[in-house]
Design a protein around this motif. Structure first.
Motif, PDB file in Angstrom:
ATOM      1  N   TRP A   1      14.428   0.641   1.209  1.00 26.56           N
ATOM      2  CA  TRP A   1      13.769  -0.619   1.563  1.00 26.56           C
ATOM      3  C   TRP A   1      14.533  -1.812   0.992  1.00 26.56           C
ATOM      4  CZ3 TRP A   1      11.587  -4.737  -0.996  1.00 26.56           C
ATOM      5  CH2 TRP A   1      10.672  -5.529  -0.290  1.00 26.56           C
TER       6      TRP A   1
ATOM      7  N   ILE B   1      -0.314  -4.534   8.922  1.00 29.01           N
ATOM      8  CA  ILE B   1       0.801  -3.958   8.164  1.00 29.01           C
ATOM      9  C   ILE B   1       1.516  -2.908   9.004  1.00 29.01           C
ATOM     10  CG2 ILE B   1       1.416  -2.646   6.101  1.00 29.01           C
ATOM     11  CD1 ILE B   1      -1.116  -3.792   4.801  1.00 29.01           C
TER      12      ILE B   1
ATOM     13  N   HIS C   1       8.900   8.131  -4.226  1.00 27.04           N
ATOM     14  CA  HIS C   1       8.704   6.718  -3.911  1.00 27.04           C
ATOM     15  C   HIS C   1       9.992   5.946  -4.124  1.00 27.04           C
ATOM     16  CE1 HIS C   1       4.346   5.879  -3.219  1.00 27.04           C
ATOM     17  NE2 HIS C   1       4.277   7.132  -3.620  1.00 27.04           N
TER      18      HIS C   1
ATOM     19  N   LYS D   1      12.558   6.008  -1.347  1.00 28.91           N
ATOM     20  CA  LYS D   1      12.197   5.178  -0.197  1.00 28.91           C
ATOM     21  C   LYS D   1      12.307   3.697  -0.537  1.00 28.91           C
ATOM     22  CE  LYS D   1       9.097   8.637   1.689  1.00 28.91           C
ATOM     23  NZ  LYS D   1       7.699   9.009   1.727  1.00 28.91           N
ATOM     24  N   VAL D   2      11.948   3.351  -1.788  1.00 23.82           N
ATOM     25  CA  VAL D   2      12.037   1.948  -2.198  1.00 23.82           C
ATOM     26  C   VAL D   2      13.495   1.481  -2.174  1.00 23.82           C
ATOM     27  CG1 VAL D   2      11.772   0.370  -4.138  1.00 23.82           C
ATOM     28  CG2 VAL D   2       9.929   1.928  -3.564  1.00 23.82           C
TER      29      VAL D   2
ATOM     30  N   SER E   1      -6.509  -5.648   8.694  1.00 20.85           N
ATOM     31  CA  SER E   1      -5.446  -5.833   7.688  1.00 20.85           C
ATOM     32  C   SER E   1      -4.471  -4.676   7.748  1.00 20.85           C
ATOM     33  CB  SER E   1      -6.030  -5.893   6.277  1.00 20.85           C
ATOM     34  OG  SER E   1      -6.890  -6.991   6.139  1.00 20.85           O
ATOM     35  N   LEU E   2      -5.022  -3.458   7.808  1.00 20.67           N
ATOM     36  CA  LEU E   2      -4.165  -2.274   7.828  1.00 20.67           C
ATOM     37  C   LEU E   2      -3.285  -2.272   9.062  1.00 20.67           C
ATOM     38  CD1 LEU E   2      -3.428   0.463   6.555  1.00 20.67           C
ATOM     39  CD2 LEU E   2      -5.225   1.500   7.935  1.00 20.67           C
TER      40      LEU E   2
ATOM     41  N   LEU F   1      -1.347  -3.773  -0.061  1.00 21.45           N
ATOM     42  CA  LEU F   1      -0.275  -3.758   0.933  1.00 21.45           C
ATOM     43  C   LEU F   1      -0.275  -5.060   1.726  1.00 21.45           C
ATOM     44  CD1 LEU F   1      -0.555  -0.079   2.235  1.00 21.45           C
ATOM     45  CD2 LEU F   1       1.064  -1.014   0.593  1.00 21.45           C
ATOM     46  N   LYS F   2      -1.469  -5.549   2.051  1.00 23.43           N
ATOM     47  CA  LYS F   2      -1.560  -6.784   2.809  1.00 23.43           C
ATOM     48  C   LYS F   2      -0.970  -7.933   2.005  1.00 23.43           C
ATOM     49  CE  LYS F   2      -5.002  -9.777   4.912  1.00 23.43           C
ATOM     50  NZ  LYS F   2      -6.429  -9.975   5.093  1.00 23.43           N
TER      51      LYS F   2
ATOM     52  N   ALA G   1       2.567  -5.737  -1.246  1.00 16.01           N
ATOM     53  CA  ALA G   1       3.103  -4.653  -2.068  1.00 16.01           C
ATOM     54  C   ALA G   1       4.008  -3.778  -1.207  1.00 16.01           C
ATOM     55  CB  ALA G   1       1.958  -3.813  -2.640  1.00 16.01           C
ATOM     56  N   THR G   2       5.116  -3.359  -1.813  1.00 13.45           N
ATOM     57  CA  THR G   2       6.055  -2.504  -1.092  1.00 13.45           C
ATOM     58  C   THR G   2       5.568  -1.063  -1.086  1.00 13.45           C
ATOM     59  OG1 THR G   2       7.755  -3.906  -2.059  1.00 13.45           O
ATOM     60  CG2 THR G   2       8.505  -1.940  -0.900  1.00 13.45           C
ATOM     61  N   SER G   3       4.907  -0.685  -2.200  1.00 11.85           N
ATOM     62  CA  SER G   3       4.402   0.673  -2.299  1.00 11.85           C
ATOM     63  C   SER G   3       3.218   0.690  -3.249  1.00 11.85           C
ATOM     64  CB  SER G   3       5.505   1.607  -2.797  1.00 11.85           C
ATOM     65  OG  SER G   3       5.010   2.923  -2.860  1.00 11.85           O
ATOM     66  N   TYR G   4       2.502   1.802  -3.234  1.00 15.64           N
ATOM     67  CA  TYR G   4       1.305   1.930  -4.065  1.00 15.64           C
ATOM     68  C   TYR G   4       1.254   3.351  -4.597  1.00 15.64           C
ATOM     69  CZ  TYR G   4      -3.566   0.975  -5.381  1.00 15.64           C
ATOM     70  OH  TYR G   4      -4.727   0.747  -6.066  1.00 15.64           O
TER      71      TYR G   4
ATOM     72  N   SER H   1       7.167  -3.979   5.881  1.00 15.33           N
ATOM     73  CA  SER H   1       6.858  -4.582   4.580  1.00 15.33           C
ATOM     74  C   SER H   1       6.640  -3.541   3.493  1.00 15.33           C
ATOM     75  CB  SER H   1       5.615  -5.473   4.682  1.00 15.33           C
ATOM     76  OG  SER H   1       4.490  -4.665   4.941  1.00 15.33           O
ATOM     77  N   THR H   2       6.364  -2.288   3.915  1.00 11.20           N
ATOM     78  CA  THR H   2       6.151  -1.260   2.899  1.00 11.20           C
ATOM     79  C   THR H   2       7.089  -0.094   3.151  1.00 11.20           C
ATOM     80  OG1 THR H   2       4.586   0.131   4.093  1.00 11.20           O
ATOM     81  CG2 THR H   2       3.684  -1.807   3.003  1.00 11.20           C
ATOM     82  N   ILE H   3       7.100   0.845   2.189  1.00 13.92           N
ATOM     83  CA  ILE H   3       7.947   2.025   2.357  1.00 13.92           C
ATOM     84  C   ILE H   3       7.187   3.122   3.101  1.00 13.92           C
ATOM     85  CG2 ILE H   3       9.213   1.598   0.232  1.00 13.92           C
ATOM     86  CD1 ILE H   3       7.504   3.947  -0.972  1.00 13.92           C
ATOM     87  N   PHE H   4       5.911   2.850   3.416  1.00 15.47           N
ATOM     88  CA  PHE H   4       5.080   3.911   3.979  1.00 15.47           C
ATOM     89  C   PHE H   4       5.329   4.123   5.460  1.00 15.47           C
ATOM     90  CE2 PHE H   4       3.065   4.879   0.239  1.00 15.47           C
ATOM     91  CZ  PHE H   4       2.498   3.783  -0.392  1.00 15.47           C
TER      92      PHE H   4
ATOM     93  N   TYR I   1      -8.735  -1.191  -1.760  1.00 14.42           N
ATOM     94  CA  TYR I   1      -7.791  -1.833  -2.663  1.00 14.42           C
ATOM     95  C   TYR I   1      -6.364  -1.597  -2.225  1.00 14.42           C
ATOM     96  CZ  TYR I   1     -11.728  -2.597  -5.722  1.00 14.42           C
ATOM     97  OH  TYR I   1     -12.913  -3.009  -6.223  1.00 14.42           O
ATOM     98  N   ILE I   2      -6.097  -0.383  -1.760  1.00 17.53           N
ATOM     99  CA  ILE I   2      -4.743  -0.059  -1.324  1.00 17.53           C
ATOM    100  C   ILE I   2      -4.342  -0.982  -0.164  1.00 17.53           C
ATOM    101  CG2 ILE I   2      -3.267   1.739  -0.359  1.00 17.53           C
ATOM    102  CD1 ILE I   2      -4.876   3.796  -1.855  1.00 17.53           C
ATOM    103  N   ILE I   3      -5.256  -1.132   0.800  1.00 17.44           N
ATOM    104  CA  ILE I   3      -4.942  -1.982   1.948  1.00 17.44           C
ATOM    105  C   ILE I   3      -4.750  -3.429   1.512  1.00 17.44           C
ATOM    106  CG2 ILE I   3      -5.838  -2.903   4.120  1.00 17.44           C
ATOM    107  CD1 ILE I   3      -7.156  -0.203   4.583  1.00 17.44           C
TER     108      ILE I   3
END
Lengths: 141, 166, 498
Positions: free
Chosen positions: A129, C96, A122, A125-126, C92-93, A102-103, A106-109, C102-105, A97-99
């Protein structure tokens, strides 16, 4: 590429649980955020989003009616929201679900339950971003 | 794939860890496991319940019921959400559902990591109906040293697959 | 310049550049070979892939064993043996990850969701780790995959965890011998015997208590089985208790045997669960006997001391056996101890305390002097481990004296060296071999050239002699160089206090 300040942030919290909305609102307030709106489902959220341009939107995944994931996909297909950070806040901790989140853009989870310190990390970092994105979209505008 | 009954102990462990973590992070309260008694002896009206289910392909079924001491949740609401102008009971039910959501999501992730393909529905208030499956009780006490309120987790497991062929 | 000259120049330039190209290529090949050599030397399976998710042809040798394949030119999902769903997830991973913004990670945060384990066909545990590779511009250009065999680590961790659990269990059991023996007895009488006319409820209640006790003694497996039995007895109507008991009886019996093993390890082989044992302070028991005597009950007092207060010498020698084993282990020497078989000679232990404690010197002496290297023993036709045999018996039918013999088949005493030492210390020069041998009980006589931590100072054996003589007994040694040594301690049998 100026970093946006927390006090200038407009945040929207979307979750069907009152206490989750209240917790996130309180944490954001503690960090200096001044404008925080809430919505209990996707329809309400869309209503609020049509009136206000939020910088950061916290989304639960599973909600009665349309899911937060659905809303995320919709928004990412719309260029207007390119500079908006979407943070999924969910009890779901499965990699799958996390992937997917993000795909979908989503910017963060963040996995529930959310500790205040986790949200603080978070958010820092956001903000960075958002700053970068704001700079990028200004250039392409 | 294991049978659902064989993972009962592991699922209990996941539930224990999850309940403890949720109460620690969200309400800053300690939780300790207790010997399961006979449920709430005082009867209906003293507890607030929520229920949520996990299922796979209409054959495997796990119904979870969470019952919380009414006083416990009232105290949490008063302390953590003092200015909230929603009905107190509504907030208590909200907590019950939120906790059920978090705990059973963890169980789902655990089981799917063990080869199951469970799905979860959205938690509702009230206890789950009896489904005739195998029952297991877990009992926790909040703030154990202060004799705080109790949290009961009831798991009903049904493995409707027939005896393994061949 | 003329066209011909231009052409010539152009051709020459072409030659040069193609020559440079060949050289550059050779350098590249050398570099690749060195890189491969470095990767191989690291012992881990290392490979990398870029945005195309295809693995490079440079990878370490260990990939063949740890990943059971040659990754060059293959898709990373194939190398990692992912099924369709897992492959889609990884792709997919990685999309990213390579997109990057696209993410903060961070790279590390994101790769936490990548496969961390490889499914090896044998029972090896292979852990996967990922590292980013950046191009000159700072963008992510590839991902390094490192596969490590962590089977040994995991096994060690598991072994350590089990050892710790064992220790905790033994400590709990050791704290209360009575409670533990009671627990074992109850398990036996309630569960390992037939159900009889006991109802399901009765048995379930007993099981509930025993379950609590099992948890108390950290017997987790037993507690779980009891929990299942309890659920069945309480949950199902009309189930026969005997049926429930019989399904678990064999497993429980095995587990109880294991539990008894703990008891034996802590309290010795005589750990019996047949009858409760009273624990009475020696002083109290002694005073009571003296009281009997004082009140004129001589006969009863005599039997009381002889049969109740006196203890078998065999039991009193157990510390000596333990010390012998311990010294042998510390010195890394193999010793086979043959304990006394019979010899129900009973004595009033308090009186013999000093003598028994002094036996530790004999134990040290045996480990230090009698134990020989394996090869030497085998050459002499002996078994690889040193044999030490302990015997206890009455000297004769009058039962006034008892003999404790400690016999080893080790190196024996070098009588020649002993004679030298004795004469050098200023002792008599014309002793016969036997009298000379008995000299080892004198202080400062030692045929050991090097003083070791445990033995060699010549102190020790004289303490045994002194203790024996204080009891009114004697000690002597018989030895044959290369064959072995016998210590014989002759003591009067005393079973009541003065």
């Amino acid at each position: 590429m100026a970093d946006i300040k927390i006090s200038d942030l407009k945040a929207l919290v979307v979750d069907d649980h009152i206490i989750i909305r209240r917790d996130l609102e309180q944490f954001l307030k503690n960090m200096g955020c001044k404008h925080i709106d809430q919505a209990g489902n996707v329809n309400d959220a869309q209503g609020k989003m049509s009136k206000e341009h939020y910088n950061i939107i916290f989304l639960d995944w599973n909600m009665p009616g349309k899911s937060g994931f659905n809303l995320l996909q919709q928004c990412r297909a719309n260029k207007t929201y390119d500079d908006v950070a979407f943070v999924i806040v969910s009890a779901e901790s499965d990699d799958r679900y996390i992937i997917e989140a993000l795909k979908a853009g989503a910017t963060s989870y963040i996995v529930k339950p959310v500790a205040e310190s986790t949200l603080q990390e978070h958010l820092q970092k956001v903000l960075a971003w958002i700053g970068k994105r704001a700079g990028a979209t200004r250039q392409t505008a | 794939m294991d049978s659902i009954v064989s993972v009962k102990t592991d699922v209990s462990d996941v539930v224990e860890r999850s309940v403890t973590n949720a109460f620690d992070v969200m309400f800053r309260r300690g939780v300790a496991k207790e010997a399961a008694g006979d449920g709430f002896a005082e009867g209906a009206g003293q507890e607030i319940s929520s229920c949520v289910s996990l299922w796979q392909e209409d054959r495997l079924n796990m119904d979870f019921s969470f019952s919380f001491d009414r006083d416990l949740l009232s105290a949490i609401v008063k302390e953590a959400y003092p200015q909230e102008n929603h009905d107190r009971t509504l907030l208590c039910e909200d907590i019950a559902c939120a906790v059920a959501n978090i705990v059973v999501s963890n169980v789902k992730t655990y089981l799917n990591g063990r080869g199951f393909e469970m799905k979860m529905n959205i938690p509702e208030k009230g206890a789950a109906a009896a489904n005739g499956g195998q029952m297991a009780y877990l009992c926790f006490r909040c703030d154990p040293r202060a004799q705080g309120g109790r949290i009961l987790v009831n798991m009903q497991m049904q493995d409707r697959r027939g005896p393994k062929a061949g | 310049m003329t066209t011909a000259a231009q052409l010539k120049l152009a051709l020459r330039n072409l030659d040069i550049s193609s020559q440079e190209a060949i050289e550059a290529n050779q350098q590249m090949e050398q570099l690749n070979a060195s890189l491969a050599a470095v990767l191989d030397s690291l012992g881990q399976a290392i490979l990398f892939f870029d945005k195309s998710f295809i693995c490079s042809n440079i990878f370490s040798k260990a990939c063949a064993t740890l990943l059971e394949c040659s990754p060059g030119g293959r898709h990373i999902a194939d190398v990692l043996r992912l099924d369709k769903e897992e492959r889609d997830q990884l792709v997919s991973l990685l999309d990213i990850v390579f997109l990057g913004s696209s993410t903060i990670f961070s790279f590390e945060d994101l790769m936490k969701h990548a496969p961390r384990r490889f499914q090896h066909s044998k029972e090896l545990s292979i852990a996967l780790d990922y590292r980013p590779m950046h191009s000159h511009s700072g963008k992510l250009s590839g991902i390094l995959v490192i596969a490590q065999d962590v089977t040994r680590d995991e096994q060690s961790r598991e072994e350590i965890r089990q050892k710790e659990a064992r220790i905790i269990r033994m400590l709990r059991i050791a704290k209360d011998k009575m409670a533990f023996t009671q627990y074992l007895r109850r398990m036996e009488s309630e569960l390992l015997s037939p159900a009889g006319d006991r109802t399901a409820d009765d048995i379930a209640r007993k099981i509930h208590t025993l379950k609590g006790l099992s948890k108390f003694f950290h017997m987790e497996v037993v507690a779980n089985i009891l929990h299942e039995m309890e659920s069945v007895l309480q949950g199902q109507q009309g189930v026969s208790p005997e049926e429930v008991l019989s399904t678990c009886r064999e497993t429980l019996a095995e587990l109880m045997e294991e539990a008894k093993g703990y008891g034996r390890e802590i309290w010795g082989a005589n750990f019996e669960i047949q009858e409760e044992v009273l624990t009475v302070p020696v002083s109290y028991a002694t005073e009571f006997g003296k009281d009997l005597r004082a009140q004129g009950a001589q006969g009863i007092a005599y039997r009381y001391f002889q049969q109740i207060v006196a203890q078998p010498v065999r039991d009193l020698l157990i510390p000596f056996e333990t010390q012998l084993s311990y010294f042998a282990e510390m010195a890394d020497k193999e010793v086979q101890i043959i304990p006394p078989e019979n010899g129900n000679v009973r004595v009033f232990a308090v009186v013999y305390k000093e003598l028994l404690e002094s036996l530790v010197h004999i134990a040290r002496n045996i480990v230090d002097h009698a134990a020989q290297p394996r090869e030497v023993r085998e050459e002499a036709g002996k078994s690889p481990a040193l044999n030490v045999r302990i015997d206890v018996a009455y000297e004769n039918e009058f039962k006034h004296k008892l003999l404790i013999t400690i016999m080893d088949d080790g190196a024996g005493v070098d009588i020649g060296k002993l004679r030298e030492k004795v004469e050098a210390a200023g002792g008599p020069k014309d002793l016969d071999n036997d009298a000379l041998l008995q000299k080892i009980f004198e202080p400062r006589i030692s045929t050991r050239d090097v003083v070791t931590a445990t033995s060699g100072r010549g102190i020790g054996l004289d303490a045994v002699k002194a203790a024996a003589e204080r009891l009114g007994g004697t000690i002597r040694v018989d030895s044959e160089f290369g064959q072995g040594t016998i210590f014989t301690i002759c003591l009067p049998v005393i079973w009541e206090p003065a």
